[in-house]
Design an enzyme around this catalytic site. Structure first.
Site: not given
Lengths: 449, 449
Positions: B76, B79, B101, B140, B228, B252, B255, B291, B340
């Site tokens: 990502h 990040q 998060r 994303y 999720r 994912h 995790e 993960h 990641d």
């Protein structure tokens, strides 16, 4: 024209200790004596006040974060020689700590005095470039491979001193006492002969001779190797001597479960309790338990105001397990760090992995925090003041008036720090980085890198 | 004078694939087409045979170990902006994955298209200097912070492509589908709005548009974010589309324990079983479970000939836990690696910690071994061919005839490798090192560092 007696250094940011409080400050002026390297003053002058005394140099390190030099509390320098060499399974070698040890012994027994010097010097030189300014060398190669004394029984210790001296690294020589291969044994294995002095008297005579060499660059500690290698009565003898002379005591403690089992069988107690009962924790200097991984609830009560030295990269490499650093801190022990096997020489990684291994075990974040909720200062302390205390040199590991100017500069323009706010650089280095961005290293006021 | 169509490169040592077997060789001559970068031949000429065809250059990288370029299977990029920023406990923030998060979302929602480009470019540039030659960007951030479409609904994906193009990195754009904040929710949280396309149709239209841009430097994959964030019927729709078009699927998986509990509550099954039942594992490309930490014995049976992407530095940072890499390998899954969160960008460290975390858990050594008992080749494969397979680019991650010349050179004179036998350099780097000694990087036959 005479050279001014003091030099002043500044940098964009520095981690300094003012009035006993370690803190991040901008553009301090750190003045130190050129001859002794001792810090004379640290001032946070506003720009208008920044004129230097006439003739005094102000050396500006620029866009850098200045930190205290790091103190490596546990090293076996010669083991750097097997970096990368123990990661293939042989037909007869199971993949354990104990088979690793056999491979390490093989190399240990090939080294003559010049070999010890050469390997130690290479290792120490790498340490210095990584911002380590003082090392505790847990030194156990004392005699010829067959156990014969050299003409000078301290021949190999002197080679270690020579290596540190040549590269300009401060040294605490943790002289190891080793007597037997395990609880049931009367003596060492053949491959352990060169570690052994044969008696505590012979060992202590060597220690006393080395103590006479003490200087700001050299100190000495007493290191009973482990409960495996030293009997309880000998431990008591070593502790009494160390405590009488104010020497730090270091020992390997509960690195492997087998060691605990054998200790219970011999003593009916844990290794740490054996050290405590022998008086090792009663001296003016803190006792340092190296590893202290497989410990009991009652062990945790024993090290209040004492030291634990964690060596996370080695403890992972050898399959030892995770030092319960959070529990040790809760029980009042101070954490220091060691490069141990020197496969990796990087106390920034050791510090980061100390926290990260706890996160993996606890499945939580921010495991080692100070009273302001910050992790990075705790990790920096482990790499600096923690080691200094463990080696009985509490003046080291801090940029404070009266301490020597032992320091490292982190290049804030390094690719891994580009775009990172300077106020977060300490976090970025200690929680996501390595020693790679260290671009300058000073020991006793002299630039060594 | 016309430039010769091919260039040949050699080095002291190289890890090449000859007749399908990856191996360490001395001074190979690797010839590649200057225009396409494709490797034309690899020869192990003895010195007498080493004359180059007339006019053809032989570029000698000298005292270096040449390795295939590394493939980063999970990133990502944006990040990187919070590197170092999440390690102080706030008055209201518990120290968990979920509070991390929230901090990450805050930054995500400050970025406009130029901000996405700038952060992504900085991140990709750092990857390239660290020997990563292809990245799977699990992307994303699609729309404006309030969820409004940009004039071009693929605006932000195009900014990621632009960043990769500008730095010269191969990109597999793993377009994320995100629909809801969790099992009980009808839609996203406010701070997740920009991740959401609103329907699988809108999402797949974007994917198809991006597929039309495919080139040797750019490919596309389908990435349902997690159980999720995606309902089961949507998962099935995405899987059908990906499988019909031969696109890799990444998600994912397990995790955090909470994710498993919520999935059991919603589906009565594990996350991995939900992906399997939706058809995600039935395509011509392997499914990649990112993960895959908190998994059951029956989960382990599901990924034979599929992929697990481990991200050890992030999984430690976020307190996720340890990927059971040895168990995954025993059950026939292939391991790849991801940077990641990009707090750390270093697949050498990811590879090393993959093994080291297993050693900590198992309290044993040499956990991930090939059939010759060697660890380093397994770790190198995770960083190269494992990632290439995960991204549906099996020609990458190897120096072989027909593959592009994507490569990195490790400087054998680097201080960490000084004194290490060249035959052990791969072990010293992957079991004790970092990406620091990487001194040259090539993508498609062009030197990029």
């Amino acid at each position: 024209m005479t050279q001014p007696a003091a030099l002043a250094v500044t940098a964009k940011l520095a981690w300094v200790t003012l009035d006993g409080v370690a803190q991040l400050v901008s553009r301090p002026r750190i003045r130190f004596d050129r001859e002794s390297g001792q810090i004379l003053s640290i001032s946070l002058a506003s720009e208008g006040d920044s004129a230097t005394p006439e003739g005094e140099l102000l050396h500006d390190l620029g866009h850098a974060l200045l930190l205290p030099g790091m103190v490596n509390a546990h090293s076996h320098a010669f083991q750097r020689a097997i970096r990368g060499a123990t990661h293939t399974l042989g037909p007869h070698s199971p993949s354990s700590f104990w088979s690793w040890r056999s491979a390490m012994y093989e190399v240990a027994n090939t080294l003559d005095p010049e070999g010890v010097y050469a390997q130690t010097r290479a290792c120490f030189a790498e340490m210095l470039t990584r911002g380590i300014t003082c090392v505790g060398e847990f030194h156990y190669l004392h005699h010829a491979p067959d156990g014969t004394r050299y003409a000078d029984p301290n021949e190999l210790s002197r080679q270690v001193i020579r290596a540190a001296d040549d590269v300009g690294l401060r040294l605490c020589l943790l002289e190891v006492y080793y007597a037997r291969s395990g609880a049931q044994a009367k003596g060492p294995l053949p491959e352990q002969r060169r570690f052994c002095d044969g008696s505590t008297d012979a060992y202590l005579a060597r220690v006393d001779e080395l103590r006479a060499l003490a200087s700001p660059m050299l100190s000495v500690g007493v290191a009973p190797h482990s409960v495996r290698a030293v009997a309880a009565d000998e431990l008591a003898r070593l502790a009494a001597h160390a405590n009488a002379h104010g020497l730090p005591i270091h020992a390997h403690v509960s690195e492997q479960p087998l060691e605990n089992q054998q200790c219970q069988a011999e003593h009916g107690r844990t290794p740490l309790q054996v050290f405590a009962d022998a008086g090792c924790l009663a001296g003016p200097r803190a006792f340092t338990a190296v590893h202290a991984i497989h410990v009991t609830a009652s062990d945790l009560e024993l090290l209040r105001n004492q030291q634990v030295c964690a060596c996370p990269t080695t403890e992972a490499d050898l399959g030892d397990g995770i030092v319960p650093a959070a529990a040790w801190r809760e029980h009042g022990a101070t954490i220091s760090l060691g490069s141990d096997s020197n496969a990796v020489i990087d106390l920034v990684q050791e510090a980061r992995l100390l926290e990260m291994h706890e996160r993996l075990r606890q499945q939580a974040r921010l495991c080692l925090r100070d009273d302001q909720g910050r992790v990075a200062p705790v990790l920096l302390a482990a790499a600096t003041t923690g080691g200094a205390q463990a080696l009985g040199r509490p003046e080291l590991g801090r940029l404070a008036v009266g301490s020597p100017f032992d320091a490292l500069a982190i290049d804030l323009d390094h690719p891994t720090l580009r775009g990172v706010d300077g106020q977060l650089a300490l976090d970025a280095v200690f929680l996501a980085g390595t020693a790679e961005p260290i671009s300058q290293v000073w020991v006793a006021g002299r630039r060594r890198r």
